[in-house]
Motif scaffolding. Structure first.
Motif, PDB file in Angstrom:
ATOM      1  N   ALA A  95       0.855  -1.182   0.000  1.00 59.84           N
ATOM      2  CA  ALA A  95       0.000   0.000   0.000  1.00 59.84           C
ATOM      3  C   ALA A  95       0.885   1.224   0.000  1.00 59.84           C
ATOM      4  O   ALA A  95       2.118   1.136   0.062  1.00 59.84           O
ATOM      5  N   VAL A  96       0.257   2.391  -0.069  1.00 58.03           N
ATOM      6  CA  VAL A  96       0.968   3.663   0.013  1.00 58.03           C
ATOM      7  C   VAL A  96       0.315   4.488   1.112  1.00 58.03           C
ATOM      8  O   VAL A  96      -0.911   4.656   1.136  1.00 58.03           O
ATOM      9  N   LEU A  97       1.124   5.007   2.035  1.00 53.63           N
ATOM     10  CA  LEU A  97       0.652   5.895   3.096  1.00 53.63           C
ATOM     11  C   LEU A  97       0.936   7.332   2.684  1.00 53.63           C
ATOM     12  O   LEU A  97       2.077   7.689   2.371  1.00 53.63           O
ATOM     13  N   GLU A  98      -0.118   8.142   2.651  1.00 50.46           N
ATOM     14  CA  GLU A  98       0.035   9.559   2.339  1.00 50.46           C
ATOM     15  C   GLU A  98      -0.153  10.363   3.624  1.00 50.46           C
ATOM     16  O   GLU A  98      -1.241  10.357   4.220  1.00 50.46           O
ATOM     17  N   LEU A  99       0.898  11.032   4.070  1.00 53.16           N
ATOM     18  CA  LEU A  99       0.846  11.825   5.288  1.00 53.16           C
ATOM     19  C   LEU A  99       0.135  13.151   5.042  1.00 53.16           C
ATOM     20  O   LEU A  99      -0.091  13.551   3.894  1.00 53.16           O
ATOM     21  N   SER A 100      -0.202  13.857   6.115  1.00 55.45           N
ATOM     22  CA  SER A 100      -0.896  15.139   5.972  1.00 55.45           C
ATOM     23  C   SER A 100      -0.031  16.168   5.261  1.00 55.45           C
ATOM     24  O   SER A 100      -0.542  17.117   4.650  1.00 55.45           O
ATOM     25  N   SER A 101       1.278  15.974   5.295  1.00 54.51           N
ATOM     26  CA  SER A 101       2.206  16.876   4.609  1.00 54.51           C
ATOM     27  C   SER A 101       2.258  16.628   3.111  1.00 54.51           C
ATOM     28  O   SER A 101       2.839  17.416   2.362  1.00 54.51           O
ATOM     29  N   GLU A 113       3.691  13.904   1.937  1.00 56.52           N
ATOM     30  CA  GLU A 113       4.746  12.908   1.764  1.00 56.52           C
ATOM     31  C   GLU A 113       4.118  11.522   1.638  1.00 56.52           C
ATOM     32  O   GLU A 113       3.150  11.189   2.320  1.00 56.52           O
ATOM     33  N   GLN A 114       4.680  10.686   0.764  1.00 56.79           N
ATOM     34  CA  GLN A 114       4.169   9.340   0.557  1.00 56.79           C
ATOM     35  C   GLN A 114       5.193   8.309   1.014  1.00 56.79           C
ATOM     36  O   GLN A 114       6.393   8.454   0.763  1.00 56.79           O
ATOM     37  N   VAL A 115       4.709   7.270   1.687  1.00 55.25           N
ATOM     38  CA  VAL A 115       5.563   6.209   2.193  1.00 55.25           C
ATOM     39  C   VAL A 115       5.056   4.887   1.637  1.00 55.25           C
ATOM     40  O   VAL A 115       3.870   4.547   1.798  1.00 55.25           O
ATOM     41  N   PHE A 116       5.933   4.140   0.980  1.00 56.56           N
ATOM     42  CA  PHE A 116       5.560   2.831   0.427  1.00 56.56           C
ATOM     43  C   PHE A 116       5.515   1.813   1.557  1.00 56.56           C
ATOM     44  O   PHE A 116       6.421   1.737   2.390  1.00 56.56           O
ATOM     45  N   LEU A 117       4.448   1.006   1.596  1.00 60.69           N
ATOM     46  CA  LEU A 117       4.259   0.003   2.642  1.00 60.69           C
ATOM     47  C   LEU A 117       4.301  -1.391   2.036  1.00 60.69           C
ATOM     48  O   LEU A 117       3.639  -1.661   1.043  1.00 60.69           O
ATOM     49  N   ALA A 118       5.091  -2.267   2.641  1.00 58.55           N
ATOM     50  CA  ALA A 118       5.200  -3.657   2.183  1.00 58.55           C
ATOM     51  C   ALA A 118       5.719  -4.508   3.326  1.00 58.55           C
ATOM     52  O   ALA A 118       6.096  -3.995   4.389  1.00 58.55           O
ATOM     53  N   ASP A 119       5.754  -5.824   3.103  1.00 60.62           N
ATOM     54  CA  ASP A 119       6.192  -6.747   4.154  1.00 60.62           C
ATOM     55  C   ASP A 119       7.578  -6.401   4.691  1.00 60.62           C
ATOM     56  O   ASP A 119       7.864  -6.593   5.870  1.00 60.62           O
ATOM     57  N   ILE A 121       0.220  -1.250  10.178  1.00 60.26           N
ATOM     58  CA  ILE A 121       0.604   0.068  10.639  1.00 60.26           C
ATOM     59  C   ILE A 121      -0.271   0.424  11.832  1.00 60.26           C
ATOM     60  O   ILE A 121      -1.458   0.080  11.861  1.00 60.26           O
ATOM     61  N   ALA A 122       0.314   1.063  12.845  1.00 58.93           N
ATOM     62  CA  ALA A 122      -0.431   1.403  14.063  1.00 58.93           C
ATOM     63  C   ALA A 122      -0.135   2.844  14.463  1.00 58.93           C
ATOM     64  O   ALA A 122       0.990   3.344  14.301  1.00 58.93           O
ATOM     65  N   TYR A 123      -1.172   3.514  15.011  1.00 61.74           N
ATOM     66  CA  TYR A 123      -1.082   4.909  15.430  1.00 61.74           C
ATOM     67  C   TYR A 123      -1.246   5.001  16.941  1.00 61.74           C
ATOM     68  O   TYR A 123      -2.141   4.378  17.521  1.00 61.74           O
ATOM     69  N   THR A 124      -0.391   5.804  17.577  1.00 61.43           N
ATOM     70  CA  THR A 124      -0.501   6.067  19.012  1.00 61.43           C
ATOM     71  C   THR A 124      -0.352   7.567  19.234  1.00 61.43           C
ATOM     72  O   THR A 124       0.713   8.138  18.963  1.00 61.43           O
ATOM     73  N   ARG A 172      -3.718   4.019   0.612  1.00 63.57           N
ATOM     74  CA  ARG A 172      -4.263   3.576  -0.669  1.00 63.57           C
ATOM     75  C   ARG A 172      -3.650   2.222  -1.021  1.00 63.57           C
ATOM     76  O   ARG A 172      -2.426   2.076  -1.070  1.00 63.57           O
ATOM     77  N   VAL A 173      -4.526   1.257  -1.270  1.00 62.44           N
ATOM     78  CA  VAL A 173      -4.081  -0.083  -1.657  1.00 62.44           C
ATOM     79  C   VAL A 173      -4.315  -0.238  -3.157  1.00 62.44           C
ATOM     80  O   VAL A 173      -5.442  -0.075  -3.628  1.00 62.44           O
ATOM     81  N   PRO A 174      -3.290  -0.548  -3.924  1.00 65.98           N
ATOM     82  CA  PRO A 174      -3.468  -0.681  -5.381  1.00 65.98           C
ATOM     83  C   PRO A 174      -4.175  -1.978  -5.732  1.00 65.98           C
ATOM     84  O   PRO A 174      -4.367  -2.862  -4.881  1.00 65.98           O
ATOM     85  N   LEU A 175      -4.570  -2.112  -6.993  1.00 65.60           N
ATOM     86  CA  LEU A 175      -5.039  -3.403  -7.482  1.00 65.60           C
ATOM     87  C   LEU A 175      -3.908  -4.406  -7.297  1.00 65.60           C
ATOM     88  O   LEU A 175      -2.737  -4.092  -7.516  1.00 65.60           O
ATOM     89  N   GLY A 176      -4.256  -5.608  -6.890  1.00 64.89           N
ATOM     90  CA  GLY A 176      -3.224  -6.601  -6.622  1.00 64.89           C
ATOM     91  C   GLY A 176      -2.566  -6.410  -5.269  1.00 64.89           C
ATOM     92  O   GLY A 176      -1.438  -6.847  -5.063  1.00 64.89           O
ATOM     93  N   GLY A 177      -3.256  -5.745  -4.333  1.00 62.99           N
ATOM     94  CA  GLY A 177      -2.690  -5.528  -3.011  1.00 62.99           C
ATOM     95  C   GLY A 177      -3.714  -5.706  -1.909  1.00 62.99           C
ATOM     96  O   GLY A 177      -4.914  -5.855  -2.163  1.00 62.99           O
ATOM     97  N   GLU A 178      -3.253  -5.687  -0.667  1.00 64.36           N
ATOM     98  CA  GLU A 178      -4.095  -5.679   0.521  1.00 64.36           C
ATOM     99  C   GLU A 178      -3.249  -5.137   1.664  1.00 64.36           C
ATOM    100  O   GLU A 178      -2.017  -5.146   1.600  1.00 64.36           O
ATOM    101  N   TYR A 179      -3.921  -4.649   2.714  1.00 60.22           N
ATOM    102  CA  TYR A 179      -3.168  -4.090   3.832  1.00 60.22           C
ATOM    103  C   TYR A 179      -4.081  -4.000   5.049  1.00 60.22           C
ATOM    104  O   TYR A 179      -5.310  -4.086   4.923  1.00 60.22           O
ATOM    105  N   SER A 180      -3.492  -3.846   6.226  1.00 63.22           N
ATOM    106  CA  SER A 180      -4.269  -3.694   7.450  1.00 63.22           C
ATOM    107  C   SER A 180      -3.601  -2.664   8.351  1.00 63.22           C
ATOM    108  O   SER A 180      -2.395  -2.412   8.248  1.00 63.22           O
ATOM    109  N   LEU A 181      -4.389  -2.061   9.227  1.00 66.61           N
ATOM    110  CA  LEU A 181      -3.857  -1.051  10.139  1.00 66.61           C
ATOM    111  C   LEU A 181      -4.686  -0.988  11.400  1.00 66.61           C
ATOM    112  O   LEU A 181      -5.825  -1.454  11.456  1.00 66.61           O
TER     113      LEU A 181
END
Length: 391
Positions: free
Chosen positions: A129-135, A137-143, A163-166, A183-192
């Motif tokens: 997946a891709v994490l888009e921060l409020s700024s 900035e984008q962070v690629f998420l994978a195993d 991914i977890a928020y505290t 955002r999870v692309p086609l061919g992906g999955e993710y949890s948080l």
């Protein structure tokens, strides 16, 4: 033992006429190989999916055997071994059932290679997946991604496929007004895990937008398909907005499916209670019910749901009950990230009931569909086309 003997033993077992000696012979055959054991486990309901198969089909052995015999008459041209494998699968789950694991793989390997013509091996999706921060900035998420971020006094822990928020006490109002999106692309999955402890699983082609820290109301916006386990908090309702539909809960688990290419937005409640509101209509769901909102203007409807069919995707399975092939192929498109053309009118009325293991290749699934329901998969110019085999 040759295939004729095995056919006879399976027939005796399924029809309930097997003798103690034949039963010992069948068990000995099952011990000869992992493939044989898979067949027996499925027939006896002892596979890791046995309880679910029994619940899904509640099959009568004599009724199943009649269906198997009908299939045999249609496919006498096939090899005895292929027919034996079909008997093993059909006996457990009726005609048209797709099962997972080594049995599927072995069956797929033995099919006539000329029936399906897929030029490439289509691998299943993966956790990404891709994490888009409020700024922005984008962070690629994978195993393989493990890191820790901080935004507006909120700690963001990324640990492989989760991914977890505290939120700290210092985060305050600024964290409530800052949003992240996954955002999870086609061919992906993710949890948080959100800041309040709510867990969310995102299916392929889905997204979720949420504040770094929740305020008086816990509000998120989703697209695609998401399964929620909402952390209980009677003072702060949890609200999900999706394409004009608003879902309000206190503490519950439910699935929402709202892809753009689907005609309805479906919300299926597993536990707790859930209020669904859309265009002036409102309904309260209890567990086991599904609310559907017809995008073409049909309003809200409520019906009893096949909960497993709607939620097992997050456990690595696609489950379906008398589901049109076209609907199944839309799910396969999203998970495998491919285009599947099902426009052929020959597919009208083609239904399937069964399971597909999401982490098998599309080629394996196509081979089993080809075997059980006479559909043919071909590939041309990067597009996979499905038609009904001519009689």
């Amino acid at each position: 033992m040759d295939n004729d003997q095995i056919d006879k033993l399976l027939h005796s077992y399924i029809s309930g006429t097997i003798t103690p000696q034949e039963s010992r012979q069948l068990e000995a055959w099952g011990d000869e190989s992992e493939e044989n054991r898979q067949i027996l486990d499925l027939i006896e309901g002892h596979s890791d999916l046995g309880s679910e198969l029994s619940r899904m089909y509640r099959y009568d052995k004599e009724q199943v055997w009649r269906k198997v015999c009908e299939e045999d008459r249609r496919y006498m041209r096939r090899s005895r071994l292929v027919r034996l494998l079909r008997i093993g699968a059909a006996a457990a789950v009726l005609a048209g059932m797709l099962v997972s694991g080594a049995l599927l793989y072995q069956a797929g390997e033995r099919l006539d290679p000329n029936r399906n013509r897929l030029l490439t091996t289509v691998e299943p999706g993966a956790r990404r997946a891709v994490l888009e921060l409020s700024s922005g900035e984008q962070v690629f998420l994978a195993d393989s991604v493990r890191t820790e971020l901080s935004e507006r006094n909120v700690r963001i822990e990324i640990n492989g496929d989760e991914i977890a928020y505290t939120a700290s006490e210092k985060s305050g109002k600024q964290a409530e007004e800052a949003y992240n999106t996954i955002r999870v692309p086609l061919g992906g999955e993710y949890s948080l895990t959100l800041g309040d402890g709510t867990r969310a699983w995102l299916n392929a082609g889905s997204s979720i937008t949420y504040p770094l820290r929740f305020g008086s109301r816990r509000c998120v916006t989703v697209t695609g398909e998401v399964f929620f386990e909402v952390a209980p908090d009677s003072r702060h309702p949890f609200v999900v907005s999706v394409s004009g539909v608003e879902l309000t809960v206190l503490g519950t688990s439910f699935n929402v499916m709202a892809y753009e290419d689907e005609p309805c937005i479906e919300t299926t409640l597993v536990t707790g209670s859930l209020r669904v509101a859309a265009e002036g209509e409102e309904t309260l769901l209890s567990p086991g019910l599904q609310a559907g909102f017809d995008k073409s203007g049909g309003g809200l409807t409520v019906r009893k749901a096949d909960v497993e069919a709607c939620t097992m995707w997050r456990r690595g399975l696609l489950v379906f009950y008398d589901e049109p092939l076209r609907s199944i192929c839309r799910k396969l498109e999203r998970w495998y990230g491919v285009r599947i053309d099902t426009s052929s009118p020959t597919l009208d009325g083609v239904l399937y009931t069964g399971m597909i293991k999401r982490h098998a290749t599309l080629n394996t699934i196509a081979d089993l569909m080809n075997l059980t329901n006479d559909v043919v998969f071909t590939e041309d110019g990067g597009v996979i086309r499905v038609v009904r085999k001519s009689e």
